[in-house]
Design an enzyme around this catalytic site. Structure first.
Site, PDB file in Angstrom:
ATOM      1  N   LYS A 188     115.086  81.623 -45.036  1.00 26.46           N
ATOM      2  CA  LYS A 188     114.140  81.983 -46.235  1.00 26.46           C
ATOM      3  C   LYS A 188     114.472  81.006 -47.321  1.00 26.46           C
ATOM      4  O   LYS A 188     115.436  81.193 -47.991  1.00 26.46           O
ATOM      5  CB  LYS A 188     114.091  83.350 -46.211  1.00 26.46           C
ATOM      6  CG  LYS A 188     112.786  83.599 -47.549  1.00 26.46           C
ATOM      7  CD  LYS A 188     112.836  85.099 -47.924  1.00 26.46           C
ATOM      8  CE  LYS A 188     111.650  85.329 -48.707  1.00 26.46           C
ATOM      9  NZ  LYS A 188     111.230  84.640 -49.644  1.00 26.46           N
ATOM     10  N   PHE A 246     107.203  74.856 -41.602  1.00 26.82           N
ATOM     11  CA  PHE A 246     107.530  75.692 -40.773  1.00 26.82           C
ATOM     12  C   PHE A 246     106.246  76.144 -39.741  1.00 26.82           C
ATOM     13  O   PHE A 246     106.585  77.031 -38.837  1.00 26.82           O
ATOM     14  CB  PHE A 246     107.917  77.067 -41.280  1.00 26.82           C
ATOM     15  CG  PHE A 246     107.361  77.468 -42.543  1.00 26.82           C
ATOM     16  CD1 PHE A 246     106.193  78.046 -42.630  1.00 26.82           C
ATOM     17  CD2 PHE A 246     107.954  77.259 -43.817  1.00 26.82           C
ATOM     18  CE1 PHE A 246     105.563  78.589 -43.695  1.00 26.82           C
ATOM     19  CE2 PHE A 246     107.374  77.842 -44.713  1.00 26.82           C
ATOM     20  CZ  PHE A 246     106.228  78.598 -44.709  1.00 26.82           C
ATOM     21  N   ARG A 275      99.038  89.855 -44.252  1.00 27.66           N
ATOM     22  CA  ARG A 275     100.314  90.477 -44.097  1.00 27.66           C
ATOM     23  C   ARG A 275     100.444  91.368 -42.716  1.00 27.66           C
ATOM     24  O   ARG A 275      99.497  91.977 -42.268  1.00 27.66           O
ATOM     25  CB  ARG A 275     100.665  91.560 -45.327  1.00 27.66           C
ATOM     26  CG  ARG A 275     102.104  91.613 -45.363  1.00 27.66           C
ATOM     27  CD  ARG A 275     102.492  92.378 -46.595  1.00 27.66           C
ATOM     28  NE  ARG A 275     101.868  91.584 -48.046  1.00 27.66           N
ATOM     29  CZ  ARG A 275     102.874  90.552 -48.569  1.00 27.66           C
ATOM     30  NH1 ARG A 275     103.811  90.334 -48.072  1.00 27.66           N
ATOM     31  NH2 ARG A 275     102.324  90.061 -49.628  1.00 27.66           N
ATOM     32  N   LYS A 287     110.362  89.092 -43.195  1.00 24.22           N
ATOM     33  CA  LYS A 287     111.408  88.732 -44.089  1.00 24.22           C
ATOM     34  C   LYS A 287     112.679  89.677 -43.868  1.00 24.22           C
ATOM     35  O   LYS A 287     112.594  90.811 -44.086  1.00 24.22           O
ATOM     36  CB  LYS A 287     110.981  88.389 -45.380  1.00 24.22           C
ATOM     37  CG  LYS A 287     110.459  89.576 -46.326  1.00 24.22           C
ATOM     38  CD  LYS A 287     109.972  89.158 -47.405  1.00 24.22           C
ATOM     39  CE  LYS A 287     109.290  90.291 -48.360  1.00 24.22           C
ATOM     40  NZ  LYS A 287     108.993  89.861 -49.603  1.00 24.22           N
TER      41      LYS A 287
END
Length: 293
Positions: free
Chosen positions: A62, A134, A204, A210
């Site tokens: 991250k 990404f 989401r 994460k």
């Protein structure tokens, strides 16, 4: 990681095409404007919890950078504001939409934000920035398929300023936690998990997770509370309000410079915390940064 080569099946990004043409003309002539265009629909992450089938996920670091959606001709922020990158920086970039982060390296977030906010880009700043990619938003297929095509695109680019974020597999939770500890010890922020079969879609979901050694969230600054003792005349704490209406203080995590010039009232700040009290207020909240809106 070895990925196969393949052609690039992408679709047009019609919904932002017209504002992009106008913005590009202004940007290339130096008349950059920070006015928001249409917000890109970005995937957002849920929090990882033990028990997730990790065999179905790709794992990457991250990055502590600034999310940037490359339209094929310019960068947009989460809210559709343009980042005025120098023309030489994006020369050779793919002409299709990309999702990634502008990044200066670990522990360089504030310098990065200062650089990308400038309406007239500073070449010295941008020589230190990489666009870490990404995802490939308009390509068909699951994440693994998009990753293969993305690697091919990056390999074809001659730019030294664009790079594919490394994606790896881990077999189990213990291995994931070991990798998290290594990244954090090296100064990293945490890990991201992309589901191998996920489609690129806004919002989401568990397709994107994460993993961090602590939890974080955002809150709106309501007031500046004065400091005492060695902080007399400086910020003592921020009074903030979370999205669910809870008000609480954030009194740690600030540098001396931030206590002299605290985040503006009304701004959105990111803080880290360790669970909640019985009344639902974050425990041990600590300031991280102003959230880019």
């Amino acid at each position: 990681m070895h990925m196969g080569q393949s052609s690039e099946p992408v679709t047009s990004h019609r919904r932002i095409a017209l504002p992009i043409l106008l913005f590009s003309a202004l940007w290339l002539t130096g008349a950059f404007c920070a006015q928001a265009l249409e917000k890109p629909g970005l995937p957002l992450a849920n929090i990882y919890r033990e028990g997730v089938d990790l065999s179905q996920y790709w794992v990457s670091e991250k990055l502590d950078g600034v999310r940037a959606y490359w339209t094929g001709s310019l960068f947009l922020s989460r809210n559709g504001n343009g980042y005025a990158a120098p023309v030489w920086f994006t020369a050779g970039f793919p002409s299709v939409p990309l999702d990634g982060e502008l990044w200066m390296g670990r522990a360089s977030f504030q310098q990065l934000v200062s650089a990308v906010r400038k309406q007239q880009p500073n070449d010295l700043d941008w020589h230190r920035i990489q666009y870490m990619v990404f995802d490939l938003p308009t390509a068909i297929g699951g994440f693994t398929e998009r990753l293969e095509r993305l690697e091919s695109l990056i390999q074809q680019s001659n730019s030294p300023y664009i790079q594919l974020v490394e994606q790896v597999r881990v077999p189990d939770h213990q291995s994931l936690m070991k990798r998290l500890a290594q990244v954090v010890e090296a100064g990293g922020e945490g890990l991201m998990l992309h589901h191998e079969a996920s489609r690129y879609q806004a919002g989401r979901s568990d397709d994107l997770l994460k993993v961090k050694p602590y939890m974080d969230a955002e809150a709106r600054v309501i007031a500046h509370l004065p400091g005492q003792g060695k902080y007399t005349g400086l910020l003592g704490a921020l009074l903030v309000e979370s999205a669910d209406g809870k008000r609480f203080r954030i009194g740690t995590g600030f540098s001396d410079a931030e206590r002299r010039m605290p985040p503006a009232i009304g701004s959105l700040v990111t803080y880290q915390y360790r669970g909640f009290t019985d009344s639902g207020v974050p425990r041990f909240p600590s300031y991280l940064r102003v959230r880019e809106e």
